[in-house]
Design a protein around this motif. Structure first.
Motif, short mmCIF file in Angstrom:
data_model
loop_
_atom_site.label_atom_id
_atom_site.label_comp_id
_atom_site.label_asym_id
_atom_site.label_seq_id
_atom_site.Cartn_x
_atom_site.Cartn_y
_atom_site.Cartn_z
N LEU A 72 -4.68 10.88 -5.91
CA LEU A 72 -3.24 10.90 -6.12
C LEU A 72 -2.90 11.21 -7.57
CD1 LEU A 72 -2.27 7.78 -3.98
CD2 LEU A 72 -1.63 10.14 -3.48
N GLU A 78 -8.95 7.06 -3.51
CA GLU A 78 -7.65 7.60 -3.12
C GLU A 78 -6.70 7.63 -4.31
OE1 GLU A 78 -3.94 6.95 -0.01
OE2 GLU A 78 -5.62 5.55 0.09
N LEU A 79 -6.73 6.59 -5.12
CA LEU A 79 -5.88 6.56 -6.31
C LEU A 79 -6.21 7.73 -7.24
CD1 LEU A 79 -3.80 5.28 -8.21
CD2 LEU A 79 -5.66 3.82 -9.08
N LEU A 90 -5.31 -0.06 -1.67
CA LEU A 90 -5.47 1.30 -2.16
C LEU A 90 -6.84 1.42 -2.79
CD1 LEU A 90 -4.12 4.07 -2.77
CD2 LEU A 90 -3.29 3.05 -4.90
N ARG A 142 1.03 4.10 -3.04
CA ARG A 142 0.74 5.52 -2.77
C ARG A 142 1.93 6.40 -3.15
NH1 ARG A 142 -1.57 4.65 3.21
NH2 ARG A 142 -3.79 4.62 2.72
N ARG A 143 3.10 6.02 -2.67
CA ARG A 143 4.31 6.84 -2.87
C ARG A 143 4.59 7.04 -4.35
NH1 ARG A 143 10.24 6.39 -3.02
NH2 ARG A 143 10.22 4.13 -3.08
N LEU A 168 0.83 -1.20 0.00
CA LEU A 168 0.00 0.00 0.00
C LEU A 168 0.86 1.25 0.00
CD1 LEU A 168 -2.65 1.59 0.30
CD2 LEU A 168 -2.50 1.15 2.76
N GLU A 169 1.86 1.28 0.86
CA GLU A 169 2.71 2.49 0.98
C GLU A 169 3.46 2.78 -0.32
OE1 GLU A 169 1.76 0.90 4.89
OE2 GLU A 169 2.75 -0.07 3.20
N GLU A 170 3.96 1.74 -0.96
CA GLU A 170 4.71 1.95 -2.21
C GLU A 170 3.78 2.37 -3.35
OE1 GLU A 170 8.47 1.57 -2.48
OE2 GLU A 170 7.69 2.20 -0.53
N ALA A 213 2.54 6.56 -6.99
CA ALA A 213 1.46 7.27 -7.70
C ALA A 213 1.64 8.77 -7.53
CB ALA A 213 0.09 6.82 -7.20
N PHE A 214 1.93 9.21 -6.31
CA PHE A 214 2.14 10.64 -6.06
C PHE A 214 3.43 11.14 -6.73
CE2 PHE A 214 3.69 14.20 -3.48
CZ PHE A 214 2.61 15.06 -3.60
#
Length: 172
Positions: free
Chosen positions: A153, A149-150, A145, A93-94, A89-91, A96-97
């Motif tokens: 981002l 939220e996606l 994710l 998010r990271r 999940l963290e990767e 995508a941003f």
């Protein structure tokens, strides 16, 4: 029985529009180029340690990487390829941003996910399940994710449009 779901959506000027004209990766692209302003996140989550594997996910992700960097000429340093243990999940998010910030004005932000998908608790959203999710529902919700939220981002970049492709394996 496993169910594979493929969806594609395009985000243009922060307004979602649905399209079904994704590239055919099984044959060579026509005229090369056109992706020099683009950036991409490609996720191939095949070997989930706690839930059923998704055979072919890694290879499919590598094919997308080859298509984007080879045929479309997306700069390799603006393409993140997350496979297996990196598909948390963290990767997701990271990257995508991060890649939303790297796409140049007028370019396309690509987000490709091959792995497990699930509905949200209320059934009003979809989830891209991180590779570290366990077989319990609460873990899947916590380690995934959401589509909403996606979209947020992906909308943070300067791109003309964002294309997201997900090939999901779900249990029915």
């Amino acid at each position: 029985m496993p169910l594979f779901i493929l969806f594609f959506f395009s985000l243009s000027c922060s307004v979602p529009a649905f399209s079904y004209d994704w590239p055919d990766l099984s044959r060579p692209a026509g005229e090369p180029g056109g992706g020099e302003k683009d950036a991409a996140v490609i996720i191939g989550a095949e070997n989930y340690p706690f839930i059923e594997k998704v055979p072919g996910a890694r290879r499919n992700a590598e094919d997308w990487q080859a298509y984007l960097t080879g045929a479309l000429k997306v700069p390799a340093d603006r393409v993140a390829l997350l496979r297996d243990n990196d598909a948390t999940l963290e990767e997701m998010r990271r990257y995508a941003f991060e890649k939303a910030g790297q796409v140049e004005p007028g370019g396309t932000l690509w987000f490709v996910f091959i792995g497990h998908g699930a509905p949200s608790k209320d059934g009003k959203d979809g989830l891209l399940v991180g590779v570290d999710a366990q077989q319990k529902a609460e873990s899947a919700y916590a380690r995934s994710l959401s589509r909403n939220e996606l979209l947020a981002l992906l909308a943070s970049g300067k791109q003309a449009r964002a294309d997201a492709v997900a090939n999901l394996k779900a249990r029915v």
